[in-house]
Design a protein around this motif. Structure first.
Motif, PDB file in Angstrom:
ATOM      1  N   UNK A  20      14.452  76.243  47.752  1.00 61.04           N
ATOM      2  CA  UNK A  20      12.892  76.545  47.292  1.00 61.04           C
ATOM      3  C   UNK A  20      12.142  75.173  47.606  1.00 61.04           C
ATOM      4  N   UNK A  21      13.008  74.033  47.158  1.00 59.44           N
ATOM      5  CA  UNK A  21      12.152  72.888  47.375  1.00 59.44           C
ATOM      6  C   UNK A  21      12.669  72.038  48.479  1.00 59.44           C
ATOM      7  N   UNK A  22      13.096  72.504  49.535  1.00 64.60           N
ATOM      8  CA  UNK A  22      13.524  71.798  50.778  1.00 64.60           C
ATOM      9  C   UNK A  22      12.371  71.319  51.651  1.00 64.60           C
ATOM     10  N   UNK A  23      11.242  71.660  51.429  1.00 64.49           N
ATOM     11  CA  UNK A  23      10.223  71.125  52.244  1.00 64.49           C
ATOM     12  C   UNK A  23       9.495  70.022  51.188  1.00 64.49           C
ATOM     13  N   UNK A  24       9.905  69.667  50.403  1.00 64.58           N
ATOM     14  CA  UNK A  24       9.406  68.596  49.077  1.00 64.58           C
ATOM     15  C   UNK A  24      10.344  67.526  48.988  1.00 64.58           C
ATOM     16  N   UNK A  25       9.841  66.538  48.641  1.00 64.56           N
ATOM     17  CA  UNK A  25      10.818  65.162  48.314  1.00 64.56           C
ATOM     18  C   UNK A  25      11.121  65.249  46.723  1.00 64.56           C
ATOM     19  N   UNK A  26      11.243  66.372  46.039  1.00 68.75           N
ATOM     20  CA  UNK A  26      11.391  66.494  44.979  1.00 68.75           C
ATOM     21  C   UNK A  26      13.048  66.482  44.662  1.00 68.75           C
ATOM     22  N   UNK A  27      13.283  65.340  43.659  1.00 71.46           N
ATOM     23  CA  UNK A  27      14.922  65.167  43.488  1.00 71.46           C
ATOM     24  C   UNK A  27      15.523  66.238  42.486  1.00 71.46           C
ATOM     25  N   UNK A  28      16.752  66.278  42.599  1.00 70.64           N
ATOM     26  CA  UNK A  28      17.405  67.282  41.538  1.00 70.64           C
ATOM     27  C   UNK A  28      18.554  66.292  40.817  1.00 70.64           C
ATOM     28  N   UNK A  29      18.420  66.323  39.746  1.00 72.74           N
ATOM     29  CA  UNK A  29      19.244  65.432  38.855  1.00 72.74           C
ATOM     30  C   UNK A  29      20.200  66.521  37.712  1.00 72.74           C
TER      31      UNK A  29
END
Length: 215
Positions: free
Chosen positions: A94-103
């Motif tokens: 769902x976040x593939x087109x963003x630069x949001x990192x997942x930690x």
């Protein structure tokens, strides 16, 4: 310590956030979990775009996470609960087109089964190792960092759990260990919280300033 980033977590009060932001940490964390005294429910003040605003969630619904990302223009999300690899994969898609990192956070006390990380390798950007305790973060105690010398992954990680000025030497030793073994980029960032607080959610700016000078 060259190349180690700094995350200051558990920020709560807008004025304090603005003051801490002047120190230019790499990440600032805001906890969207109601069962903590550091629960963030204010309006985020304007801070430098160079600081990655990180939302901390505990077993939250994906729709709520997405809402908070949009509402606060978050740059990273930290999953501090029992989120499955499938959950992380769905979120990553769902976040593939963003630069949001997942930690993704994993809690440790005296030992840890690193095999648990394998299914998360392709669906998160970083791991974060924290101290296992009664609270979801902010316990103010460190875990046995010797455990991390058996870390098998190539994925960079955040080190968290009761880190204060007294832990700087131990952090240097851990980083040196990885460097000596050709793994210099593994210890990506340190995450500080309760050791720099006047009260839950309110940070002592001067103490943080002195601490940051050592990195």
């Amino acid at each position: 310590m060259k190349n180690i980033k700094l995350k200051i977590c558990g920020m709560k009060h807008p004025e304090n956030i603005s003051e801490v932001a002047k120190l230019q940490p790499d990440y600032m964390g805001f906890i969207f979990y109601e069962k903590t005294p550091r629960y963030f429910e204010a309006k985020l003040p304007e801070i430098s775009s160079a600081i990655k605003k990180t939302g901390v969630f505990v077993d939250e619904e994906i729709d709520i996470i997405l809402e908070r990302i949009k509402e606060h223009d978050l740059n990273a999300i930290q999953l501090h609960g029992a989120e499955s690899a499938a959950f992380c994969a769905e979120l990553k898609t769902l976040l593939i087109e963003t630069e949001v990192e997942i930690i993704k956070v994993f809690s440790i006390k005296d030992d840890f089964d690193f095999k648990r990380l394998k299914e998360y390798e392709t669906v998160v950007d970083f791991f974060l190792f924290d101290t296992k305790g009664k609270n979801k973060g902010g316990n103010g105690i460190t875990f046995n960092w010797e455990v991390l010398k058996d870390y098998p992954s190539k994925k960079p990680f955040f080190l968290s759990g009761g880190i204060g000025s007294e832990e700087v030497e131990a952090i240097q030793e851990l980083k040196a260990y990885f460097e000596e073994n050709g793994r210099e980029n593994l210890l990506y960032a340190i995450d500080v919280n309760s050791k720099f607080e006047e009260e839950a959610g309110f940070k002592n700016v001067e103490k943080l300033k002195e601490f940051k000078k050592r990195f």
